[in-house]
Design an enzyme around this catalytic site. Structure first.
Site, PDB file in Angstrom:
ATOM      1  N   SER A 129       0.844  -1.195   0.000  1.00  0.00           N
ATOM      2  CA  SER A 129       0.000   0.000   0.000  1.00  0.00           C
ATOM      3  C   SER A 129       0.883   1.250   0.000  1.00  0.00           C
ATOM      4  CB  SER A 129      -0.918  -0.066   1.231  1.00  0.00           C
ATOM      5  OG  SER A 129      -2.001   0.782   1.098  1.00  0.00           O
ATOM      6  N   ASP A 157      -8.422  -6.737  -4.677  1.00  0.00           N
ATOM      7  CA  ASP A 157      -8.027  -5.405  -4.199  1.00  0.00           C
ATOM      8  C   ASP A 157      -8.538  -4.355  -5.189  1.00  0.00           C
ATOM      9  OD1 ASP A 157      -6.774  -3.066  -3.408  1.00  0.00           O
ATOM     10  OD2 ASP A 157      -4.771  -3.934  -3.290  1.00  0.00           O
ATOM     11  N   HIS A 166      -7.898  -5.425  -0.364  1.00  0.00           N
ATOM     12  CA  HIS A 166      -6.589  -4.780  -0.212  1.00  0.00           C
ATOM     13  C   HIS A 166      -5.838  -5.290   1.009  1.00  0.00           C
ATOM     14  CE1 HIS A 166      -3.554  -1.725  -0.469  1.00  0.00           C
ATOM     15  NE2 HIS A 166      -3.877  -1.234   0.702  1.00  0.00           N
TER      16      HIS A 166
END
Lengths: 393, 218
Positions: free
Chosen positions: A165, A331, A364
Protein backbone atom coordinates in the site's frame (compact mmCIF):
# COMPACT_ATOMS: atom_id res chain seq x y z
CA UNK A 1 -1.53 0.68 49.35
CA UNK A 2 -0.02 -2.65 48.40
CA UNK A 3 -2.32 -3.10 45.40
CA UNK A 4 -0.97 -1.08 42.52
CA UNK A 5 -3.37 1.52 41.29
CA UNK A 6 -4.99 0.40 38.06
CA UNK A 7 -3.47 2.60 35.40
CA UNK A 8 -5.59 4.16 32.73
CA UNK A 9 -5.32 2.59 29.29
CA UNK A 10 -2.29 3.95 27.55
CA UNK A 11 -3.30 6.03 24.55
CA UNK A 12 -1.54 8.31 22.18
CA UNK A 13 -3.20 11.41 23.63
CA UNK A 14 -1.45 11.20 26.96
CA UNK A 15 1.81 9.66 25.87
CA UNK A 16 5.29 11.02 25.38
CA UNK A 17 6.40 9.15 22.26
CA UNK A 18 10.05 9.66 23.20
CA UNK A 19 9.58 6.95 25.81
CA UNK A 20 8.31 4.37 23.28
CA UNK A 21 10.24 1.12 23.07
CA UNK A 22 12.77 0.82 20.24
CA UNK A 23 15.27 3.15 18.64
CA UNK A 24 15.19 6.78 17.81
CA UNK A 25 17.50 8.65 15.46
CA UNK A 26 17.83 12.32 16.34
CA UNK A 27 19.12 14.30 13.39
CA UNK A 28 20.61 17.65 14.39
CA UNK A 29 19.64 20.97 12.83
CA UNK A 30 22.87 21.17 10.81
CA UNK A 31 21.88 17.99 8.95
CA UNK A 32 18.40 19.28 8.16
CA UNK A 33 16.31 17.48 5.59
CA UNK A 34 15.36 19.50 2.51
CA UNK A 35 11.70 18.66 1.97
CA UNK A 36 9.92 18.67 -1.39
CA UNK A 37 7.87 21.67 -0.23
CA UNK A 38 11.14 23.62 0.07
CA UNK A 39 11.34 23.70 3.86
CA UNK A 40 14.48 22.53 5.65
CA UNK A 41 13.35 20.28 8.47
CA UNK A 42 15.81 20.02 11.32
CA UNK A 43 16.33 18.91 13.91
CA UNK A 44 14.08 15.93 13.37
CA UNK A 45 13.65 12.43 14.75
CA UNK A 46 12.90 9.03 13.26
CA UNK A 47 11.64 6.29 15.56
CA UNK A 48 12.30 2.74 14.42
CA UNK A 49 12.50 -0.92 15.36
CA UNK A 50 15.11 -3.45 14.28
CA UNK A 51 15.08 -7.23 14.25
CA UNK A 52 17.98 -9.60 13.62
CA UNK A 53 21.66 -8.68 13.33
CA UNK A 54 23.50 -6.59 10.77
CA UNK A 55 26.21 -8.77 9.21
CA UNK A 56 29.87 -7.80 8.92
CA UNK A 57 29.71 -6.42 5.39
CA UNK A 58 26.33 -4.79 6.07
CA UNK A 59 24.71 -6.53 3.13
CA UNK A 60 21.70 -8.13 4.84
CA UNK A 61 19.57 -5.12 5.74
CA UNK A 62 15.88 -5.13 4.83
CA UNK A 63 13.79 -1.96 5.08
CA UNK A 64 10.12 -2.62 5.78
CA UNK A 65 7.88 0.33 4.88
CA UNK A 66 4.57 0.61 6.67
CA UNK A 67 1.21 1.58 5.25
CA UNK A 68 -0.93 4.65 5.96
CA UNK A 69 -1.89 3.83 9.54
CA UNK A 70 0.86 1.34 10.31
CA UNK A 71 3.92 2.04 12.39
CA UNK A 72 7.34 0.67 13.29
CA UNK A 73 5.90 -2.06 15.52
CA UNK A 74 5.90 -4.51 12.65
CA UNK A 75 6.80 -7.59 14.65
CA UNK A 76 6.45 -6.28 18.20
CA UNK A 77 3.21 -6.01 20.18
CA UNK A 78 1.77 -2.53 19.86
CA UNK A 79 2.56 -0.43 22.94
CA UNK A 80 -0.96 1.05 23.06
CA UNK A 81 -3.26 -1.68 21.81
CA UNK A 82 -1.19 -4.71 22.85
CA UNK A 83 -2.06 -6.29 19.50
CA UNK A 84 0.63 -8.33 17.71
CA UNK A 85 2.87 -6.55 15.19
CA UNK A 86 1.12 -5.94 11.85
CA UNK A 87 3.49 -8.33 9.99
CA UNK A 88 4.54 -10.51 12.90
CA UNK A 89 3.78 -13.68 10.88
CA UNK A 90 6.20 -12.38 8.20
CA UNK A 91 9.19 -11.38 10.33
CA UNK A 92 11.07 -13.62 12.75
CA UNK A 93 13.40 -16.60 12.93
CA UNK A 94 12.67 -18.95 10.03
CA UNK A 95 9.87 -16.75 8.68
CA UNK A 96 9.74 -15.06 5.27
CA UNK A 97 11.89 -12.19 6.49
CA UNK A 98 14.12 -14.52 8.46
CA UNK A 99 15.71 -12.59 11.31
CA UNK A 100 18.39 -15.26 11.56
CA UNK A 101 19.47 -14.14 8.13
CA UNK A 102 18.37 -10.55 7.64
CA UNK A 103 18.62 -7.35 9.61
CA UNK A 104 15.15 -5.85 9.43
CA UNK A 105 14.53 -2.15 9.95
CA UNK A 106 11.09 -0.56 10.16
CA UNK A 107 10.77 3.17 10.73
CA UNK A 108 7.79 5.24 11.68
CA UNK A 109 7.32 7.49 8.65
CA UNK A 110 8.05 11.16 8.76
CA UNK A 111 4.74 12.85 9.61
CA UNK A 112 3.66 9.83 11.64
CA UNK A 113 2.61 9.81 15.27
CA UNK A 114 4.66 7.05 16.87
CA UNK A 115 7.81 8.96 17.64
CA UNK A 116 9.02 10.27 14.31
CA UNK A 117 8.75 14.00 13.67
CA UNK A 118 5.22 14.92 12.75
CA UNK A 119 2.39 17.28 13.63
CA UNK A 120 1.86 15.56 16.99
CA UNK A 121 5.42 16.23 18.20
CA UNK A 122 6.85 19.33 19.80
CA UNK A 123 8.36 21.88 17.46
CA UNK A 124 11.77 22.48 19.06
CA UNK A 125 11.75 26.06 17.82
CA UNK A 126 8.55 26.98 19.67
CA UNK A 127 8.22 24.38 22.40
CA UNK A 128 4.65 23.80 21.23
CA UNK A 129 3.17 20.99 19.23
CA UNK A 130 3.63 21.44 15.52
CA UNK A 131 -0.02 20.94 14.57
CA UNK A 132 -0.69 22.35 11.13
CA UNK A 133 2.56 24.32 11.19
CA UNK A 134 4.37 21.06 10.40
CA UNK A 135 5.45 21.24 6.75
CA UNK A 136 3.51 19.13 4.25
CA UNK A 137 5.57 16.06 3.46
CA UNK A 138 5.73 13.68 0.52
CA UNK A 139 6.49 10.00 0.05
CA UNK A 140 9.95 11.02 -1.17
CA UNK A 141 10.51 12.99 2.05
CA UNK A 142 9.64 9.87 4.04
CA UNK A 143 12.17 7.88 2.04
CA UNK A 144 14.92 10.49 2.38
CA UNK A 145 14.36 10.44 6.14
CA UNK A 146 14.62 6.62 6.15
CA UNK A 147 17.89 6.90 4.23
CA UNK A 148 19.31 8.82 7.20
CA UNK A 149 18.77 5.71 9.31
CA UNK A 150 20.84 3.71 6.78
CA UNK A 151 23.55 6.37 6.94
CA UNK A 152 23.51 6.05 10.71
CA UNK A 153 24.32 2.33 10.40
CA UNK A 154 26.76 2.85 7.53
CA UNK A 155 24.64 0.66 5.27
CA UNK A 156 25.44 1.44 1.63
CA UNK A 157 22.86 -0.84 0.10
CA UNK A 158 19.68 -2.46 1.34
CA UNK A 159 19.34 -6.11 0.42
CA UNK A 160 15.63 -5.47 0.07
CA UNK A 161 13.04 -2.78 0.56
CA UNK A 162 9.53 -4.13 0.97
CA UNK A 163 6.09 -2.78 1.80
CA UNK A 164 2.43 -2.79 0.89
CA UNK A 165 0.00 0.00 0.00
CA UNK A 166 1.61 3.31 1.00
CA UNK A 167 4.60 1.15 2.00
CA UNK A 168 4.73 0.01 -1.63
CA UNK A 169 4.85 3.64 -2.76
CA UNK A 170 7.87 4.14 -0.55
CA UNK A 171 9.43 1.03 -2.09
CA UNK A 172 8.98 2.48 -5.59
CA UNK A 173 10.30 5.82 -4.41
CA UNK A 174 13.33 4.13 -2.87
CA UNK A 175 14.09 2.37 -6.15
CA UNK A 176 13.71 5.60 -8.11
CA UNK A 177 15.55 7.87 -5.69
CA UNK A 178 18.39 5.57 -4.61
CA UNK A 179 18.74 2.84 -7.25
CA UNK A 180 22.25 1.98 -6.14
CA UNK A 181 21.11 1.53 -2.55
CA UNK A 182 18.38 -1.01 -3.36
CA UNK A 183 19.41 -4.53 -4.38
CA UNK A 184 15.85 -5.81 -4.50
CA UNK A 185 12.46 -4.17 -4.16
CA UNK A 186 9.06 -5.65 -3.36
CA UNK A 187 6.19 -3.23 -3.91
CA UNK A 188 2.94 -4.90 -2.84
CA UNK A 189 -0.66 -3.90 -3.58
CA UNK A 190 0.31 -0.40 -4.54
CA UNK A 191 0.37 2.17 -7.33
CA UNK A 192 2.87 4.54 -8.89
CA UNK A 193 0.37 7.36 -8.49
CA UNK A 194 -2.78 8.05 -6.57
CA UNK A 195 -5.87 7.83 -8.74
CA UNK A 196 -8.79 10.26 -8.56
CA UNK A 197 -10.71 7.60 -6.64
CA UNK A 198 -7.85 7.17 -4.15
CA UNK A 199 -7.69 10.92 -3.60
CA UNK A 200 -11.46 11.09 -3.27
CA UNK A 201 -11.56 8.55 -0.46
CA UNK A 202 -8.77 10.33 1.36
CA UNK A 203 -10.58 13.63 1.04
CA UNK A 204 -13.66 12.11 2.70
CA UNK A 205 -11.45 11.10 5.61
CA UNK A 206 -9.84 14.48 5.90
CA UNK A 207 -13.16 16.29 5.73
CA UNK A 208 -14.57 14.05 8.47
CA UNK A 209 -11.67 15.07 10.72
CA UNK A 210 -11.86 18.74 9.87
CA UNK A 211 -15.64 18.79 10.34
CA UNK A 212 -15.23 17.66 13.93
CA UNK A 213 -15.49 20.84 16.08
CA UNK A 214 -12.82 19.40 18.38
CA UNK A 215 -10.31 19.52 15.55
CA UNK A 216 -10.14 23.29 16.18
CA UNK A 217 -8.12 24.07 13.09
CA UNK A 218 -5.59 21.40 14.01
CA UNK A 219 -4.74 22.97 17.38
CA UNK A 220 -6.71 20.45 19.48
CA UNK A 221 -3.67 19.30 21.44
CA UNK A 222 -3.19 22.81 22.77
CA UNK A 223 -6.75 22.67 24.12
CA UNK A 224 -6.36 19.20 25.57
CA UNK A 225 -9.05 17.76 23.32
CA UNK A 226 -9.02 15.42 20.31
CA UNK A 227 -11.25 15.14 17.24
CA UNK A 228 -11.85 11.48 17.90
CA UNK A 229 -15.29 11.42 16.25
CA UNK A 230 -13.97 12.79 13.00
CA UNK A 231 -10.96 10.52 13.02
CA UNK A 232 -13.16 7.51 13.76
CA UNK A 233 -15.40 8.32 10.79
CA UNK A 234 -12.31 8.73 8.59
CA UNK A 235 -11.14 5.30 9.70
CA UNK A 236 -14.57 3.76 9.10
CA UNK A 237 -14.73 5.07 5.55
CA UNK A 238 -11.17 3.99 4.80
CA UNK A 239 -11.69 0.57 6.32
CA UNK A 240 -14.40 -0.23 3.78
CA UNK A 241 -11.90 0.37 1.00
CA UNK A 242 -9.51 -2.15 2.50
CA UNK A 243 -12.03 -4.99 2.22
CA UNK A 244 -13.73 -6.61 -0.72
CA UNK A 245 -17.49 -6.71 -1.05
CA UNK A 246 -17.33 -10.50 -0.94
CA UNK A 247 -15.31 -10.50 2.28
CA UNK A 248 -17.61 -7.96 3.89
CA UNK A 249 -20.68 -9.96 2.90
CA UNK A 250 -19.22 -13.24 4.09
CA UNK A 251 -18.25 -11.77 7.42
CA UNK A 252 -21.44 -9.88 8.19
CA UNK A 253 -24.09 -10.28 5.53
CA UNK A 254 -27.19 -8.51 6.86
CA UNK A 255 -26.78 -10.04 10.31
CA UNK A 256 -28.14 -8.01 13.18
CA UNK A 257 -26.08 -7.01 16.18
CA UNK A 258 -27.30 -8.41 19.54
CA UNK A 259 -30.94 -8.18 18.51
CA UNK A 260 -33.64 -10.17 16.79
CA UNK A 261 -35.23 -7.35 14.86
CA UNK A 262 -34.37 -4.01 13.39
CA UNK A 263 -34.94 -1.19 15.86
CA UNK A 264 -36.42 1.46 13.59
CA UNK A 265 -33.72 3.79 14.86
CA UNK A 266 -30.14 4.72 14.22
CA UNK A 267 -28.43 2.49 16.67
CA UNK A 268 -25.97 -0.05 15.23
CA UNK A 269 -28.61 -2.57 14.13
CA UNK A 270 -26.31 -4.38 11.75
CA UNK A 271 -23.16 -6.21 12.66
CA UNK A 272 -21.26 -4.41 9.95
CA UNK A 273 -22.15 -1.08 11.57
CA UNK A 274 -21.02 -2.29 14.95
CA UNK A 275 -17.81 -3.59 13.43
CA UNK A 276 -16.99 -0.32 11.72
CA UNK A 277 -17.78 1.67 14.86
CA UNK A 278 -15.40 -0.58 16.75
CA UNK A 279 -12.72 -0.11 14.08
CA UNK A 280 -13.14 3.65 14.35
CA UNK A 281 -13.14 3.84 18.13
CA UNK A 282 -10.05 1.67 18.64
CA UNK A 283 -8.16 3.50 15.94
CA UNK A 284 -8.38 6.85 17.71
CA UNK A 285 -6.50 5.42 20.70
CA UNK A 286 -3.40 4.91 18.61
CA UNK A 287 -3.51 7.49 15.85
CA UNK A 288 -3.31 11.24 15.61
CA UNK A 289 -5.84 13.15 13.51
CA UNK A 290 -3.35 15.65 12.12
CA UNK A 291 -0.96 12.85 11.20
CA UNK A 292 -3.82 11.30 9.28
CA UNK A 293 -4.18 14.53 7.30
CA UNK A 294 -0.48 14.75 6.53
CA UNK A 295 0.04 11.15 5.56
CA UNK A 296 -3.05 10.91 3.35
CA UNK A 297 -1.85 14.08 1.65
CA UNK A 298 1.56 12.54 1.00
CA UNK A 299 -0.17 9.62 -0.73
CA UNK A 300 -2.34 11.93 -2.80
CA UNK A 301 0.66 13.90 -3.99
CA UNK A 302 2.46 10.73 -5.02
CA UNK A 303 2.92 10.49 -8.78
CA UNK A 304 6.22 8.92 -9.71
CA UNK A 305 5.77 9.47 -13.44
CA UNK A 306 5.08 13.18 -13.00
CA UNK A 307 8.45 13.53 -11.28
CA UNK A 308 10.06 11.99 -14.36
CA UNK A 309 8.69 13.91 -17.29
CA UNK A 310 5.39 12.07 -17.27
CA UNK A 311 6.98 8.75 -18.22
CA UNK A 312 6.99 6.20 -15.42
CA UNK A 313 9.72 4.16 -17.08
CA UNK A 314 12.10 7.12 -16.72
CA UNK A 315 11.91 6.69 -12.95
CA UNK A 316 13.67 3.35 -13.34
CA UNK A 317 15.98 3.88 -16.31
CA UNK A 318 19.28 2.05 -15.85
CA UNK A 319 18.09 0.30 -12.72
CA UNK A 320 19.85 -2.88 -11.63
CA UNK A 321 17.39 -3.56 -8.82
CA UNK A 322 15.50 -6.87 -8.86
CA UNK A 323 11.78 -6.18 -8.51
CA UNK A 324 8.93 -8.38 -7.39
CA UNK A 325 5.50 -6.80 -7.75
CA UNK A 326 2.57 -8.43 -5.98
CA UNK A 327 -1.12 -7.62 -6.37
CA UNK A 328 -4.32 -9.25 -5.13
CA UNK A 329 -7.30 -10.12 -7.31
CA UNK A 330 -9.96 -8.59 -5.03
CA UNK A 331 -8.03 -5.41 -4.20
CA UNK A 332 -10.05 -2.56 -5.70
CA UNK A 333 -8.14 0.19 -3.90
CA UNK A 334 -4.82 -0.51 -5.64
CA UNK A 335 -6.00 -2.99 -8.25
CA UNK A 336 -3.90 -5.32 -10.35
CA UNK A 337 -4.11 -2.91 -13.29
CA UNK A 338 -2.19 -0.25 -11.34
CA UNK A 339 0.45 -2.79 -10.36
CA UNK A 340 0.66 -4.05 -13.93
CA UNK A 341 1.36 -0.49 -15.04
CA UNK A 342 4.46 -0.51 -12.83
CA UNK A 343 5.47 -3.81 -14.40
CA UNK A 344 5.13 -2.38 -17.90
CA UNK A 345 7.26 0.62 -16.96
CA UNK A 346 9.94 -1.73 -15.64
CA UNK A 347 9.71 -3.85 -18.79
CA UNK A 348 10.24 -0.71 -20.82
CA UNK A 349 13.68 -0.34 -19.26
CA UNK A 350 14.29 -4.11 -19.40
CA UNK A 351 14.51 -4.26 -15.62
CA UNK A 352 14.61 -7.54 -13.77
CA UNK A 353 11.03 -7.87 -12.65
CA UNK A 354 8.67 -10.53 -11.41
CA UNK A 355 4.97 -9.92 -11.20
CA UNK A 356 2.58 -12.10 -9.27
CA UNK A 357 -1.15 -11.67 -8.79
CA UNK A 358 -2.48 -13.58 -5.81
CA UNK A 359 -5.99 -15.00 -6.00
CA UNK A 360 -7.89 -13.96 -2.87
CA UNK A 361 -11.26 -12.50 -1.94
CA UNK A 362 -9.88 -10.61 1.05
CA UNK A 363 -9.41 -7.27 -0.70
CA UNK A 364 -6.59 -4.78 -0.21
CA UNK A 365 -5.92 -5.92 3.36
CA UNK A 366 -4.79 -9.30 1.99
CA UNK A 367 -1.23 -7.96 2.06
CA UNK A 368 -1.41 -7.99 5.87
CA UNK A 369 -2.66 -11.57 6.00
CA UNK A 370 -0.91 -14.88 5.84
CA UNK A 371 -1.93 -15.92 2.33
CA UNK A 372 0.09 -19.09 1.58
CA UNK A 373 0.72 -18.32 -2.09
CA UNK A 374 1.73 -14.75 -1.26
CA UNK A 375 4.22 -15.98 1.31
CA UNK A 376 5.57 -18.69 -1.02
CA UNK A 377 6.15 -16.00 -3.66
CA UNK A 378 8.05 -13.74 -1.28
CA UNK A 379 10.07 -16.63 0.10
CA UNK A 380 11.09 -17.69 -3.41
CA UNK A 381 11.88 -14.20 -4.61
CA UNK A 382 13.99 -13.40 -1.55
CA UNK A 383 15.84 -16.72 -1.76
CA UNK A 384 16.64 -16.05 -5.43
CA UNK A 385 17.73 -12.50 -4.68
CA UNK A 386 19.86 -13.63 -1.74
CA UNK A 387 21.57 -16.15 -4.00
CA UNK A 388 22.39 -13.40 -6.49
CA UNK A 389 23.53 -11.08 -3.72
CA UNK A 390 25.77 -13.84 -2.35
CA UNK A 391 24.16 -13.73 1.10
CA UNK A 392 25.08 -16.68 3.25
CA UNK A 393 22.28 -18.76 4.73
CA UNK B 1 1.62 -25.74 -6.46
CA UNK B 2 5.38 -25.43 -6.11
CA UNK B 3 5.41 -24.56 -2.46
CA UNK B 4 8.78 -26.24 -2.00
CA UNK B 5 10.99 -23.75 -0.20
CA UNK B 6 12.78 -21.83 -2.89
CA UNK B 7 16.51 -21.86 -3.10
CA UNK B 8 16.47 -25.28 -1.48
CA UNK B 9 15.20 -26.91 -4.68
CA UNK B 10 18.16 -28.29 -6.52
CA UNK B 11 18.59 -26.99 -10.07
CA UNK B 12 17.15 -29.50 -12.51
CA UNK B 13 19.89 -30.78 -14.79
CA UNK B 14 17.55 -33.09 -16.67
CA UNK B 15 15.09 -31.12 -18.72
CA UNK B 16 12.82 -32.06 -21.56
CA UNK B 17 14.84 -32.88 -24.66
CA UNK B 18 13.33 -30.09 -26.79
CA UNK B 19 14.17 -27.56 -24.08
CA UNK B 20 17.71 -28.92 -23.92
CA UNK B 21 18.04 -28.39 -27.67
CA UNK B 22 17.06 -24.76 -27.17
CA UNK B 23 19.36 -24.36 -24.16
CA UNK B 24 22.28 -25.60 -26.25
CA UNK B 25 21.70 -22.74 -28.69
CA UNK B 26 22.11 -20.11 -25.99
CA UNK B 27 25.51 -18.66 -25.16
CA UNK B 28 26.69 -18.41 -21.58
CA UNK B 29 26.02 -15.16 -19.70
CA UNK B 30 23.43 -14.08 -22.26
CA UNK B 31 20.29 -12.11 -21.42
CA UNK B 32 17.34 -14.30 -22.21
CA UNK B 33 13.56 -13.87 -22.27
CA UNK B 34 11.53 -17.08 -22.38
CA UNK B 35 7.98 -16.37 -23.50
CA UNK B 36 5.55 -18.97 -22.28
CA UNK B 37 8.04 -20.28 -19.76
CA UNK B 38 5.55 -22.65 -18.11
CA UNK B 39 6.92 -24.00 -14.86
CA UNK B 40 10.28 -22.36 -15.49
CA UNK B 41 12.26 -25.53 -16.29
CA UNK B 42 14.23 -23.94 -19.13
CA UNK B 43 14.83 -20.69 -17.22
CA UNK B 44 16.02 -22.60 -14.19
CA UNK B 45 18.39 -24.64 -16.35
CA UNK B 46 19.76 -21.59 -18.17
CA UNK B 47 20.28 -19.68 -14.95
CA UNK B 48 22.13 -22.46 -13.19
CA UNK B 49 24.04 -24.16 -15.98
CA UNK B 50 24.67 -21.30 -18.39
CA UNK B 51 24.80 -18.40 -15.94
CA UNK B 52 22.23 -16.64 -18.02
CA UNK B 53 20.29 -13.53 -16.93
CA UNK B 54 16.98 -15.31 -17.41
CA UNK B 55 13.51 -13.77 -17.45
CA UNK B 56 10.18 -15.29 -18.26
CA UNK B 57 6.66 -14.43 -19.33
CA UNK B 58 3.90 -16.90 -18.59
CA UNK B 59 0.19 -16.62 -19.25
CA UNK B 60 -1.06 -18.83 -16.43
CA UNK B 61 -0.93 -17.22 -13.02
CA UNK B 62 -0.30 -20.59 -11.38
CA UNK B 63 2.76 -21.05 -13.60
CA UNK B 64 4.06 -17.55 -12.78
CA UNK B 65 3.60 -18.00 -9.06
CA UNK B 66 5.39 -21.34 -9.17
CA UNK B 67 8.31 -19.78 -11.08
CA UNK B 68 8.66 -16.81 -8.75
CA UNK B 69 8.44 -19.11 -5.74
CA UNK B 70 11.52 -20.84 -7.19
CA UNK B 71 13.36 -17.56 -7.33
CA UNK B 72 12.97 -17.03 -11.08
CA UNK B 73 12.16 -13.61 -12.59
CA UNK B 74 8.80 -14.13 -14.26
CA UNK B 75 5.84 -11.90 -15.04
CA UNK B 76 2.27 -12.74 -15.92
CA UNK B 77 1.59 -11.78 -19.49
CA UNK B 78 1.54 -13.01 -23.05
CA UNK B 79 3.40 -12.64 -26.31
CA UNK B 80 0.67 -10.56 -27.87
CA UNK B 81 0.10 -7.81 -25.34
CA UNK B 82 3.30 -7.54 -23.36
CA UNK B 83 6.20 -7.61 -25.83
CA UNK B 84 5.53 -4.14 -27.14
CA UNK B 85 6.57 -2.61 -23.79
CA UNK B 86 10.14 -3.86 -24.08
CA UNK B 87 12.83 -1.70 -25.68
CA UNK B 88 14.64 -2.88 -28.81
CA UNK B 89 17.62 -5.18 -28.25
CA UNK B 90 16.66 -5.70 -24.61
CA UNK B 91 17.76 -9.33 -24.78
CA UNK B 92 20.38 -11.45 -26.50
CA UNK B 93 17.83 -14.22 -27.02
CA UNK B 94 14.06 -14.27 -26.97
CA UNK B 95 12.57 -17.75 -26.91
CA UNK B 96 9.08 -18.62 -28.14
CA UNK B 97 8.63 -22.36 -27.96
CA UNK B 98 5.52 -24.07 -29.37
CA UNK B 99 3.43 -20.93 -28.99
CA UNK B 100 3.51 -18.96 -32.24
CA UNK B 101 0.74 -21.08 -33.77
CA UNK B 102 -1.53 -20.20 -30.82
CA UNK B 103 -1.24 -16.43 -31.19
CA UNK B 104 -3.80 -14.19 -32.89
CA UNK B 105 -1.16 -12.23 -34.70
CA UNK B 106 1.89 -14.41 -35.41
CA UNK B 107 3.29 -11.81 -37.79
CA UNK B 108 3.22 -9.03 -35.19
CA UNK B 109 4.64 -11.35 -32.55
CA UNK B 110 7.47 -12.40 -34.85
CA UNK B 111 8.33 -8.79 -35.61
CA UNK B 112 8.44 -8.00 -31.89
CA UNK B 113 10.61 -11.03 -31.16
CA UNK B 114 13.38 -9.94 -33.49
CA UNK B 115 12.99 -6.34 -32.33
CA UNK B 116 13.46 -6.93 -28.60
CA UNK B 117 15.96 -9.77 -29.03
CA UNK B 118 19.20 -9.74 -30.99
CA UNK B 119 18.18 -13.29 -31.79
CA UNK B 120 14.89 -15.11 -31.54
CA UNK B 121 14.52 -18.84 -31.05
CA UNK B 122 11.16 -20.02 -32.37
CA UNK B 123 9.73 -23.51 -32.54
CA UNK B 124 6.36 -24.73 -33.79
CA UNK B 125 4.60 -27.91 -34.94
CA UNK B 126 5.04 -28.44 -38.67
CA UNK B 127 1.67 -28.87 -40.39
CA UNK B 128 3.52 -30.01 -43.52
CA UNK B 129 4.89 -33.24 -42.04
CA UNK B 130 4.02 -36.22 -44.25
CA UNK B 131 1.59 -38.01 -41.91
CA UNK B 132 -0.43 -34.85 -41.32
CA UNK B 133 -0.76 -34.40 -45.07
CA UNK B 134 -1.66 -38.07 -45.40
CA UNK B 135 -4.31 -38.00 -42.69
CA UNK B 136 -5.98 -35.01 -44.23
CA UNK B 137 -5.79 -36.58 -47.67
CA UNK B 138 -7.01 -40.02 -46.68
CA UNK B 139 -9.41 -39.27 -43.84
CA UNK B 140 -10.52 -35.86 -44.94
CA UNK B 141 -10.50 -34.70 -41.30
CA UNK B 142 -8.33 -32.33 -39.32
CA UNK B 143 -5.32 -34.38 -38.19
CA UNK B 144 -4.78 -35.15 -34.50
CA UNK B 145 -1.17 -36.16 -33.81
CA UNK B 146 1.38 -36.23 -31.01
CA UNK B 147 2.31 -32.60 -31.66
CA UNK B 148 -1.26 -31.53 -32.46
CA UNK B 149 -3.15 -33.51 -29.91
CA UNK B 150 -6.50 -31.74 -29.69
CA UNK B 151 -9.58 -31.79 -31.90
CA UNK B 152 -10.19 -28.81 -34.18
CA UNK B 153 -12.95 -27.39 -31.98
CA UNK B 154 -10.84 -27.14 -28.86
CA UNK B 155 -7.34 -26.60 -30.14
CA UNK B 156 -5.50 -23.45 -29.05
CA UNK B 157 -3.58 -23.69 -32.33
CA UNK B 158 -5.43 -21.17 -34.45
CA UNK B 159 -2.60 -20.30 -36.83
CA UNK B 160 -0.97 -23.53 -37.89
CA UNK B 161 1.67 -23.38 -40.58
CA UNK B 162 4.23 -25.49 -42.35
CA UNK B 163 7.98 -24.96 -42.26
CA UNK B 164 7.74 -23.62 -45.81
CA UNK B 165 5.01 -21.14 -44.78
CA UNK B 166 7.10 -19.96 -41.86
CA UNK B 167 10.16 -19.52 -44.03
CA UNK B 168 8.17 -17.47 -46.49
CA UNK B 169 6.82 -15.18 -43.74
CA UNK B 170 10.35 -14.62 -42.43
CA UNK B 171 11.46 -13.66 -45.90
CA UNK B 172 8.53 -11.26 -46.29
CA UNK B 173 9.42 -9.63 -42.99
CA UNK B 174 13.11 -9.37 -43.84
CA UNK B 175 13.96 -11.74 -41.01
CA UNK B 176 17.14 -13.75 -41.45
CA UNK B 177 17.06 -17.46 -40.61
CA UNK B 178 20.45 -18.05 -39.01
CA UNK B 179 19.90 -21.64 -38.14
CA UNK B 180 17.09 -24.10 -38.67
CA UNK B 181 16.50 -27.67 -37.64
CA UNK B 182 13.68 -30.16 -37.41
CA UNK B 183 12.73 -32.18 -34.38
CA UNK B 184 10.97 -35.50 -34.14
CA UNK B 185 7.78 -36.07 -32.17
CA UNK B 186 9.76 -36.42 -28.94
CA UNK B 187 11.63 -33.17 -29.52
CA UNK B 188 14.91 -34.80 -30.57
CA UNK B 189 16.77 -33.08 -33.37
CA UNK B 190 16.93 -34.93 -36.73
CA UNK B 191 19.82 -34.64 -39.11
CA UNK B 192 17.84 -32.48 -41.55
CA UNK B 193 18.49 -28.80 -42.03
CA UNK B 194 15.53 -26.46 -42.27
CA UNK B 195 14.02 -24.89 -44.21
CA UNK B 196 14.03 -27.27 -47.14
CA UNK B 197 11.76 -29.57 -49.07
CA UNK B 198 12.70 -32.64 -47.07
CA UNK B 199 12.46 -30.81 -43.75
CA UNK B 200 8.93 -29.78 -44.62
CA UNK B 201 7.99 -33.40 -45.37
CA UNK B 202 9.78 -35.07 -42.47
CA UNK B 203 9.98 -32.57 -39.62
CA UNK B 204 7.52 -33.00 -36.78
CA UNK B 205 8.54 -29.59 -35.46
CA UNK B 206 10.62 -26.75 -36.82
CA UNK B 207 13.13 -24.89 -34.66
CA UNK B 208 14.68 -21.67 -35.93
CA UNK B 209 17.19 -19.10 -34.78
CA UNK B 210 16.19 -15.79 -36.31
CA UNK B 211 17.51 -12.30 -36.42
CA UNK B 212 16.34 -9.04 -37.84
CA UNK B 213 17.61 -8.38 -41.35
CA UNK B 214 19.79 -5.40 -42.05
CA UNK B 215 17.07 -4.01 -44.29
CA UNK B 216 14.97 -3.95 -41.16
CA UNK B 217 11.40 -5.08 -41.02
CA UNK B 218 10.67 -2.98 -38.03
Amino acid sequence: MSTPQRSEKLTLASFDTRTLPGHRLEVPAESALRLDCGVDLGPFAIAYQTYGTLNADKSNAVMVCHALTGDQFVATPHPFTGKPGWWEHMIGPGLVLDTDRYFVICTNVLGGCMGSSGPREINPATGKRWGLSFPVITIADMVRAQARVLDHYGIDQLFCVIGGSMGGMQVLQWAALYPERVFSAVPIATAARHSAQNIAFHEVGRQAIMADPEWTGGAYAEHGIRPHRGLAVARMAAHITYLSEVALHRKFGRSLQDRQQISFGFDADFQVESYLRHQGSTFVDRFDANSYLYITRACDYFDLAAEHGGVLANAFRGTRTRFCIVSFTSDWLYPTSENRMIMHALNAVAANVSFVEIETDKGHDAFLLEEPEFFATLRGFLAGAAEHRGLKR
Amino acid sequence: MATAPAGTARPRANIRVDLKVIADLIEENARVLDIGCGDGALLDYLEHFKRVDARGIEISQAGVNACVAQGLSVIQGDAETDLRHYPSDAFDYVILSQTLQATYDPKGVLENLVRIGRRAVVSFPNFGVWHVRLRLLVNGRMPVTDSLDTAWYETPNIHLCTIADFDELCEDLGIVVEQGMVLDSRGRPRWLRAPGLLANWLGEQGLFVLKRGTGGAG
